[in-house]
Design an enzyme around this catalytic site. Structure first.
Site, PDB file in Angstrom:
ATOM      1  N   GLY A 196       0.812  -1.096  -0.007  1.00  0.00           N
ATOM      2  CA  GLY A 196       0.222  -0.238  -0.208  1.00  0.00           C
ATOM      3  C   GLY A 196       0.785   1.418  -0.206  1.00  0.00           C
TER       4      GLY A 196
ATOM      5  N   ARG B 102       1.063  -4.840  -5.813  1.00  0.00           N
ATOM      6  CA  ARG B 102       1.162  -6.152  -5.254  1.00  0.00           C
ATOM      7  C   ARG B 102       1.395  -7.226  -6.521  1.00  0.00           C
ATOM      8  NH1 ARG B 102      -0.761  -4.559   0.106  1.00  0.00           N
ATOM      9  NH2 ARG B 102      -2.314  -2.869  -0.039  1.00  0.00           N
TER      10      ARG B 102
ATOM     11  N   ASP C 161       5.471  -5.166   5.604  1.00  0.00           N
ATOM     12  CA  ASP C 161       5.951  -6.431   6.245  1.00  0.00           C
ATOM     13  C   ASP C 161       6.034  -7.389   5.033  1.00  0.00           C
ATOM     14  OD1 ASP C 161       6.588  -7.929   8.822  1.00  0.00           O
ATOM     15  OD2 ASP C 161       5.223  -9.323   8.075  1.00  0.00           O
TER      16      ASP C 161
ATOM     17  N   THR D  62       4.146   2.270   5.573  1.00  0.00           N
ATOM     18  CA  THR D  62       2.985   1.834   5.673  1.00  0.00           C
ATOM     19  C   THR D  62       2.153   2.762   6.538  1.00  0.00           C
ATOM     20  OG1 THR D  62       1.380   0.293   6.241  1.00  0.00           O
ATOM     21  CG2 THR D  62       3.856  -0.029   7.084  1.00  0.00           C
TER      22      THR D  62
ATOM     23  N   ASP E 157      -0.135   1.925   8.358  1.00  0.00           N
ATOM     24  CA  ASP E 157      -0.491   1.202   9.508  1.00  0.00           C
ATOM     25  C   ASP E 157       0.372   1.163  10.960  1.00  0.00           C
ATOM     26  OD1 ASP E 157      -2.911   0.228   8.424  1.00  0.00           O
ATOM     27  OD2 ASP E 157      -1.904  -1.590   7.156  1.00  0.00           O
TER      28      ASP E 157
ATOM     29  N   ASP F 242       2.517  -1.069  11.658  1.00  0.00           N
ATOM     30  CA  ASP F 242       2.271  -2.477  11.932  1.00  0.00           C
ATOM     31  C   ASP F 242       3.592  -3.199  11.897  1.00  0.00           C
ATOM     32  OD1 ASP F 242       2.166  -2.508   9.189  1.00  0.00           O
ATOM     33  OD2 ASP F 242       0.337  -3.718   9.153  1.00  0.00           O
TER      34      ASP F 242
ATOM     35  N   ARG G 236      -6.431  -3.553   9.080  1.00  0.00           N
ATOM     36  CA  ARG G 236      -7.036  -4.915   9.104  1.00  0.00           C
ATOM     37  C   ARG G 236      -6.714  -5.663  10.168  1.00  0.00           C
ATOM     38  NH1 ARG G 236      -5.165  -6.643   3.236  1.00  0.00           N
ATOM     39  NH2 ARG G 236      -3.815  -4.724   3.898  1.00  0.00           N
TER      40      ARG G 236
HETATM   41  P1  ATP Z   1       1.080  -2.827   3.393  1.00  0.00           P
HETATM   42  O1  ATP Z   1       1.341  -2.892   4.914  1.00  0.00           O
HETATM   43  O2  ATP Z   1       0.867  -1.458   3.063  1.00  0.00           O
HETATM   44  O3  ATP Z   1      -0.019  -3.705   2.862  1.00  0.00           O
HETATM   45  P2  ATP Z   1       3.007  -4.900   2.249  1.00  0.00           P
HETATM   46  O4  ATP Z   1       4.298  -4.729   2.159  1.00  0.00           O
HETATM   47  O5  ATP Z   1       2.718  -5.567   3.773  1.00  0.00           O
HETATM   48  O6  ATP Z   1       2.185  -3.327   2.543  1.00  0.00           O
HETATM   49  P3  ATP Z   1       1.752  -6.963   0.876  1.00  0.00           P
HETATM   50  O7  ATP Z   1       0.686  -6.828  -0.247  1.00  0.00           O
HETATM   51  O8  ATP Z   1       1.764  -7.619   2.235  1.00  0.00           O
HETATM   52  O9  ATP Z   1       2.087  -5.214   1.338  1.00  0.00           O
HETATM   53  O10 ATP Z   1       3.160  -7.026   0.069  1.00  0.00           O
HETATM   54  C1  ATP Z   1       3.713  -6.439  -1.038  1.00  0.00           C
HETATM   55  C2  ATP Z   1       4.178  -7.601  -2.009  1.00  0.00           C
HETATM   56  O11 ATP Z   1       5.273  -8.328  -1.456  1.00  0.00           O
HETATM   57  C3  ATP Z   1       3.125  -8.661  -2.494  1.00  0.00           C
HETATM   58  O12 ATP Z   1       2.255  -8.501  -3.273  1.00  0.00           O
HETATM   59  C4  ATP Z   1       4.067  -9.644  -2.893  1.00  0.00           C
HETATM   60  O13 ATP Z   1       4.787  -9.621  -4.271  1.00  0.00           O
HETATM   61  C5  ATP Z   1       5.342  -9.573  -2.028  1.00  0.00           C
HETATM   62  N1  ATP Z   1       5.346 -10.298  -0.778  1.00  0.00           N
HETATM   63  C6  ATP Z   1       4.245 -10.456   0.197  1.00  0.00           C
HETATM   64  N2  ATP Z   1       4.521 -11.507   1.006  1.00  0.00           N
HETATM   65  C7  ATP Z   1       5.553 -12.207   0.785  1.00  0.00           C
HETATM   66  C8  ATP Z   1       6.210 -13.310   1.003  1.00  0.00           C
HETATM   67  N3  ATP Z   1       5.962 -14.053   2.208  1.00  0.00           N
HETATM   68  N4  ATP Z   1       7.179 -13.907   0.298  1.00  0.00           N
HETATM   69  C9  ATP Z   1       7.710 -13.161  -0.664  1.00  0.00           C
HETATM   70  N5  ATP Z   1       7.133 -11.992  -1.183  1.00  0.00           N
HETATM   71  C10 ATP Z   1       6.209 -11.666  -0.418  1.00  0.00           C
END
Ligand code: ATP
Length: 332
Positions: free
Chosen positions: A15, A76, A107, A129, A131, A133, A175
């Protein structure tokens, strides 16, 4: 001494969050200042797979420090989670001569970066992010802006709730993490704050609090709820609208719902977000340029620092129950 990176790529992922641009700007200028070539990857990991890479110069990051969103776009990518997707991503980096990667995201994005680190890429993660978090860090870029946006919106809703002697139910983002609800709820004197970390009892935590404060002369009520509480299994209400309807019926006080949604993601970053992002972007480039990769940046004891990626990602997130307890005692 370890060899520093000569070409550093940077991407934003997950995000978007206000302050990501300030982090990108600082990383680019910090890297260029140390003699590195800087590459921007568009649309996160998907852009790496699709080879959406461009060279970034000093002026490429002009006029972005005050802008929300991310100039590199974000996405994503399900494909990236697969070994084949990660191979394509690494091939793209190799084709462009990139020997290091900065990932600005949450994360999930860091877990993706860890996968690349395990396959030999030097990475640094910057927590971006709204959040707040990420377990290893006290702070994530974008949180301050998001909380202040939520506060501004809730203040407006309070004016109208006060005039009509209503209850205003406000759903904020989060969430799995109630930090935005907790901070915004404290700052606006919410009668009830509902977060995913704490099971809530509608009668006790909402109705009785409204009834009690009403008996003490209160005439309008703010209920701040994280979106996540309506998505948990066994949740009494599947939406904030449903909870509002129940409050109207059970308390006799007309309740209205507002879902703040993505307004919390946008907007010009606050000073705190711009400054933290600048410190983190600069440090990320410095670490990679001096051969100290595979770090996640964090705020600890109020200071920006860097942690080993494996150690950072094994941290367990703690909700601030003390702060929550305080909020309960103040909103009477
Ligand atoms: P936000 O907290 O804003 O949602 P985020 O980085 O946690 O941010 P995610 O959608 O969880 O957002 O992850 C972003 C991208 O990182 C995913 O679309 C995927 O390509 C990659 N990703 C997420 N989790 C994994 C994982 N366990 N292993 C490898 N790649 C991952």
């Amino acid at each position: 001494m370890k060899q520093g990176a000569s070409t550093i790529a940077i991407l934003s992922s997950g995000g978007d969050a206000p302050g990501m641009n300030a982090a990108i700007r600082a990383a680019v200028r910090g890297g260029l200042g140390r003699g590195c070539r800087m590459l921007g990857v568009l649309r996160g990991y998907q852009g790496l797979i699709d080879d959406e890479v461009e060279e970034l110069e000093l002026r490429s990051v002009s006029d972005v420090i005050h802008r929300g969103g991310t100039m590199l776009y974000t996405a994503r990518s399900d494909e990236f989670v697969t070994p084949a997707g990660q191979k394509k991503a690494l091939d793209t980096l190799a084709r462009h001569g990139a020997d290091a990667l900065i990932v600005v995201g949450g994360d999930g994005s860091f877990r993706g970066a860890l996968d690349l680190a395990r396959q030999g890429m030097q990475i640094v993660g910057i927590p971006g992010t709204i959040d707040n978090d990420i377990a290893c860090s006290e702070y994530t870029i974008g949180y301050d802006t998001a909380v202040n946006t939520a506060i501004e919106m809730i203040d407006r809703l309070r004016d109208t709730a006060q005039s009509h002697e209503r209850c205003s139910v406000i759903e904020v983002m989060g969430r799995h993490c109630g930090n935005i609800a907790l901070s915004a709820g404290i700052a606006t004197g919410a009668t009830a704050i509902l977060v995913p970390e704490i099971d809530f009892d509608y009668e006790k935590d909402v109705l009785e609090r409204i009834a009690f404060t009403r008996s003490k002369g209160k005439r309008h009520f703010i209920v701040v709820a994280s979106e996540g509480i309506f998505k948990q299994s066994g949740s009494r209400f599947s939406s904030s609208e449903e909870m509002s309807a129940a409050i109207s019926q059970d308390s006799g006080i007309p309740a209205r719902t507002t879902v703040l949604g993505h307004v919390q993601r946008g907007g010009s970053p606050t000073g705190r977000d711009r400054i933290t992002a600048s410190e983190m972007g600069y440090l990320a480039a410095e670490l990679l340029a001096t051969g100290r990769g595979n770090r996640i940046l964090a705020v600890r004891a109020g200071r920006v620092c860097d942690l080993d990626v494996e150690e950072a990602l094994s941290a367990v997130r703690h909700f601030d129950f003390e702060l929550y307890r305080m909020s309960q005692e103040l909103s009477l």
